[in-house]
Design a protein around this motif. Sequence first.
Motif, PDB file in Angstrom:
ATOM      1  N   THR A   1     -48.600 -44.069  30.462  1.00 42.07           N
ATOM      2  CA  THR A   1     -49.487 -43.274  31.182  1.00 42.07           C
ATOM      3  C   THR A   1     -49.659 -43.959  32.657  1.00 42.07           C
ATOM      4  N   ASP A   2     -49.569 -45.461  32.732  1.00 41.22           N
ATOM      5  CA  ASP A   2     -49.806 -45.964  34.094  1.00 41.22           C
ATOM      6  C   ASP A   2     -48.811 -45.454  35.078  1.00 41.22           C
ATOM      7  N   LYS A   3     -47.480 -45.384  34.619  1.00 37.71           N
ATOM      8  CA  LYS A   3     -46.374 -44.865  35.377  1.00 37.71           C
ATOM      9  C   LYS A   3     -46.829 -43.500  35.919  1.00 37.71           C
ATOM     10  N   VAL A   4     -47.235 -42.553  34.885  1.00 36.25           N
ATOM     11  CA  VAL A   4     -47.559 -41.236  35.340  1.00 36.25           C
ATOM     12  C   VAL A   4     -48.568 -41.188  36.409  1.00 36.25           C
ATOM     13  N   GLU A   5     -49.754 -41.884  36.256  1.00 40.61           N
ATOM     14  CA  GLU A   5     -50.755 -42.072  37.171  1.00 40.61           C
ATOM     15  C   GLU A   5     -50.315 -42.661  38.558  1.00 40.61           C
ATOM     16  N   LEU A   6     -49.427 -43.543  38.637  1.00 40.44           N
ATOM     17  CA  LEU A   6     -48.901 -43.859  39.949  1.00 40.44           C
ATOM     18  C   LEU A   6     -48.115 -43.010  40.601  1.00 40.44           C
ATOM     19  N   GLU A   7     -47.178 -42.139  39.725  1.00 43.83           N
ATOM     20  CA  GLU A   7     -46.431 -40.941  40.514  1.00 43.83           C
ATOM     21  C   GLU A   7     -47.277 -39.923  40.744  1.00 43.83           C
ATOM     22  N   LEU A   8     -48.260 -39.787  40.266  1.00 41.09           N
ATOM     23  CA  LEU A   8     -49.218 -38.837  40.938  1.00 41.09           C
ATOM     24  C   LEU A   8     -49.983 -39.076  41.944  1.00 41.09           C
ATOM     25  N   LYS A   9     -50.375 -40.211  42.011  1.00 44.14           N
ATOM     26  CA  LYS A   9     -50.994 -40.853  43.065  1.00 44.14           C
ATOM     27  C   LYS A   9     -50.046 -40.754  44.315  1.00 44.14           C
TER      28      LYS A   9
ATOM     29  N   GLN B   1     -49.816 -27.374  41.509  1.00 43.62           N
ATOM     30  CA  GLN B   1     -49.111 -28.064  40.392  1.00 43.62           C
ATOM     31  C   GLN B   1     -49.572 -29.614  40.321  1.00 43.62           C
ATOM     32  N   LEU B   2     -49.773 -30.300  41.509  1.00 46.08           N
ATOM     33  CA  LEU B   2     -50.267 -31.539  41.132  1.00 46.08           C
ATOM     34  C   LEU B   2     -51.563 -31.433  40.623  1.00 46.08           C
ATOM     35  N   VAL B   3     -52.474 -30.787  41.008  1.00 44.93           N
ATOM     36  CA  VAL B   3     -53.882 -30.675  40.456  1.00 44.93           C
ATOM     37  C   VAL B   3     -53.666 -30.638  38.765  1.00 44.93           C
ATOM     38  N   GLN B   4     -52.879 -29.594  38.504  1.00 48.64           N
ATOM     39  CA  GLN B   4     -52.665 -29.326  37.204  1.00 48.64           C
ATOM     40  C   GLN B   4     -52.117 -30.381  36.425  1.00 48.64           C
TER      41      GLN B   4
ATOM     42  N   ASP C   1     -48.180 -37.959  49.448  1.00 43.98           N
ATOM     43  CA  ASP C   1     -47.278 -37.370  50.116  1.00 43.98           C
ATOM     44  C   ASP C   1     -47.640 -35.712  50.561  1.00 43.98           C
ATOM     45  N   LEU C   2     -48.185 -34.982  49.557  1.00 41.35           N
ATOM     46  CA  LEU C   2     -48.562 -33.667  49.822  1.00 41.35           C
ATOM     47  C   LEU C   2     -49.736 -33.459  50.532  1.00 41.35           C
ATOM     48  N   THR C   3     -50.604 -34.443  50.492  1.00 41.06           N
ATOM     49  CA  THR C   3     -51.817 -34.323  51.375  1.00 41.06           C
ATOM     50  C   THR C   3     -51.524 -34.437  52.911  1.00 41.06           C
ATOM     51  N   GLN C   4     -50.403 -35.464  53.260  1.00 40.71           N
ATOM     52  CA  GLN C   4     -50.121 -35.469  54.389  1.00 40.71           C
ATOM     53  C   GLN C   4     -49.155 -34.459  54.764  1.00 40.71           C
ATOM     54  N   ALA C   5     -48.616 -33.536  54.019  1.00 38.24           N
ATOM     55  CA  ALA C   5     -47.753 -32.482  54.108  1.00 38.24           C
ATOM     56  C   ALA C   5     -48.539 -31.227  54.352  1.00 38.24           C
ATOM     57  N   VAL C   6     -49.602 -31.150  53.518  1.00 35.77           N
ATOM     58  CA  VAL C   6     -50.543 -30.007  53.529  1.00 35.77           C
ATOM     59  C   VAL C   6     -51.078 -30.180  55.130  1.00 35.77           C
ATOM     60  N   ASN C   7     -51.538 -31.341  55.450  1.00 36.66           N
ATOM     61  CA  ASN C   7     -52.417 -31.430  56.647  1.00 36.66           C
ATOM     62  C   ASN C   7     -51.337 -30.966  57.750  1.00 36.66           C
TER      63      ASN C   7
END
Length: 256
Positions: free
Chosen positions: A162-170, A195-198, A175-181
Amino acid sequence: MEKFIRAEQREAAEDADNHPENLPSGSSAKPEANYTDVPAATKVENATREKDAGNALLKAGDFDGAKKKYDTAFVNIFCTKDDWEIMTVEERDGIQGCSAVCHNNRGLCKMKMGDLDGALWDFNQTLLIDKTNVKALFRRGTVYIEQAKKEIAKEGKEFWNTDKVELELKNARADLTQAVNAAPNDALIRKAFDQLVQEERELKKHLKKYGEQQKSLFSGLVANLDKQNKKLSEKENEEKYKACQGMPALERVRII
């Protein structure tokens, strides 16, 4: 940043020189060529030709063929440390620009073929050259999401981190925040963000479930321990009582 480009180019060129059978089919690169004697402008021109051929194959859905063209582009653009040091700023920019595109598109090929780790490496190289590259940020964010999904899919079958998944989603969110901005109207980036939010909700659901399971397990252990302590205490009291019953009665003594 420059050392990453040179390492990639050197590795590709050495592979071509030592193992010509490993060159992509249809490649215009010749194993016997001395790449270090080619002018920088010619390197970029040859690499761009291979890149454009790769782009056409990528658009047609031939991801393996496109990847091989990008591999050959790196062979053509190879330069030594000495070559790099005497190049003009314009020549370096030309080589880095071509390298960034080849890494970015080769990463997409790898991602489409299921090589997520390889894709991640290529996108990292693109962002070392151009840290604001929107396509690379979007694609790398997508890779992080796919890696997280693969890990979560282990639920109920095997242990997953779960720690690995948490880091990957972080990392995906960064990245996507920078891209969408940078490209707020891009539908694909918006879709990836949804999809990220899901996946973040999915992770949160599992973390909540695990927390409740741990709480229940801990409560059960404490209750069982209390029960055992109570039984032990009752047994000790009973043994003390029996010991007292076996003692002779005390005689009254009159003190004068």
